[in-house]
Design an enzyme around this catalytic site. Sequence first.
Site, PDB file in Angstrom:
ATOM      1  N   HIS A   1      45.208  24.589  61.198  1.00 49.85           N
ATOM      2  CA  HIS A   1      45.932  23.559  61.824  1.00 49.85           C
ATOM      3  C   HIS A   1      47.638  23.591  61.121  1.00 49.85           C
ATOM      4  O   HIS A   1      47.891  24.774  60.488  1.00 49.85           O
ATOM      5  CB  HIS A   1      45.370  22.232  62.074  1.00 49.85           C
ATOM      6  CG  HIS A   1      44.198  22.270  62.342  1.00 49.85           C
ATOM      7  ND1 HIS A   1      43.792  22.273  63.744  1.00 49.85           N
ATOM      8  CD2 HIS A   1      42.801  22.285  61.829  1.00 49.85           C
ATOM      9  CE1 HIS A   1      42.562  22.387  63.972  1.00 49.85           C
ATOM     10  NE2 HIS A   1      41.856  22.719  62.858  1.00 49.85           N
TER      11      HIS A   1
ATOM     12  N   HIS B   1      39.228  24.339  56.574  1.00 50.57           N
ATOM     13  CA  HIS B   1      39.304  23.353  57.725  1.00 50.57           C
ATOM     14  C   HIS B   1      38.565  22.325  57.291  1.00 50.57           C
ATOM     15  O   HIS B   1      37.688  22.212  56.169  1.00 50.57           O
ATOM     16  CB  HIS B   1      38.742  23.644  58.896  1.00 50.57           C
ATOM     17  CG  HIS B   1      39.564  24.822  59.598  1.00 50.57           C
ATOM     18  ND1 HIS B   1      40.074  24.305  60.958  1.00 50.57           N
ATOM     19  CD2 HIS B   1      39.826  26.063  59.390  1.00 50.57           C
ATOM     20  CE1 HIS B   1      40.748  25.434  61.243  1.00 50.57           C
ATOM     21  NE2 HIS B   1      40.590  26.174  60.537  1.00 50.57           N
TER      22      HIS B   1
ATOM     23  N   GLU C   1      43.769  16.137  58.764  1.00 48.98           N
ATOM     24  CA  GLU C   1      43.063  17.614  58.545  1.00 48.98           C
ATOM     25  C   GLU C   1      43.870  18.462  58.269  1.00 48.98           C
ATOM     26  O   GLU C   1      43.913  19.225  56.910  1.00 48.98           O
ATOM     27  CB  GLU C   1      42.177  18.203  59.936  1.00 48.98           C
ATOM     28  CG  GLU C   1      41.671  19.400  59.293  1.00 48.98           C
ATOM     29  CD  GLU C   1      40.999  20.244  60.307  1.00 48.98           C
ATOM     30  OE1 GLU C   1      40.676  19.625  61.701  1.00 48.98           O
ATOM     31  OE2 GLU C   1      40.707  21.197  60.298  1.00 48.98           O
TER      32      GLU C   1
ATOM     33  N   GLU D   1      34.324  24.265  56.393  1.00 44.75           N
ATOM     34  CA  GLU D   1      34.629  22.878  56.773  1.00 44.75           C
ATOM     35  C   GLU D   1      34.046  22.356  55.597  1.00 44.75           C
ATOM     36  O   GLU D   1      32.868  21.978  55.097  1.00 44.75           O
ATOM     37  CB  GLU D   1      33.537  22.885  57.873  1.00 44.75           C
ATOM     38  CG  GLU D   1      33.865  23.358  59.132  1.00 44.75           C
ATOM     39  CD  GLU D   1      35.104  22.869  59.888  1.00 44.75           C
ATOM     40  OE1 GLU D   1      35.842  21.862  59.380  1.00 44.75           O
ATOM     41  OE2 GLU D   1      35.133  23.326  61.086  1.00 44.75           O
TER      42      GLU D   1
HETATM   43 ZN   LIG Z   1      40.145  22.413  61.853  1.00 46.12          ZN
END
Ligand SMILES: [Zn+2]
Length: 225
Positions: A60, A127, A74, A191
């Site tokens: 992002h 992420h 995030e 993640e």
């Molecule tokens: Zn993400």
Amino acid sequence: PSTSDKVVGQIHTNNEVQVYGYSGNWVYGKSGNLTGYFSLSYLAKSAAKASRVMVIDAGHGGSDPGASGYGLVEKEVNLDVSLRVERMLKAKGINVLMIRRTDVFYSLDYRAAYGVKNGADAFVAIHSNSYTPGTSGSETFYSASVANDSKQLATFIQSRLYKAMEHPNRGVKEYDYRVLAANPLPAALVELGFLTNSGDASKLATSTYRERAASAIAEGIEDYY
Ligand SMILES: [Zn+2]
């Protein structure tokens, strides 16, 4: 790295050894299917393409904040952990190409193509997750549709990450995220944990756990190489 350790194999004149590091008069590296310590006395130097160039993609950025929870955004968590991974990989002698080092947005296709365009040999996206409040843990994704080594890369990272985070191991999973499926290099998407879970979020808010996560990822990358 000593003559009293077990001999795992032999190489012959003109076999190539890819060198990952040095320990006294030994090199740690790979030749064919053999990985281990080679006596430097028997090796000659030759000019080789610089190996170990890793792309780190902080997920992002800019207009795309990604997930959020418990005051965390995030894109900011991803970038901070990615910059820590960059520092640790460089300390290990691994070259790093960063997709972003500031709060800017790049398209998924730009990210997926960046490594192969710039001479990298693998790609890791970082992420943070979101789901129901009770869902906790880390997981690492790869795409089976492209490079063969992606699953190994994902597995090396995941097997260290959940322990470092001291939360559930949600495992290594196959999923065709665009940055993985459109990427010709071995690629994994990490993640770190769930921003929507109070336990995960409270850890990811601290520099202690960000440093732990980054260290696990950097060591997993080193394991992969
Ligand atoms: Zn993400």
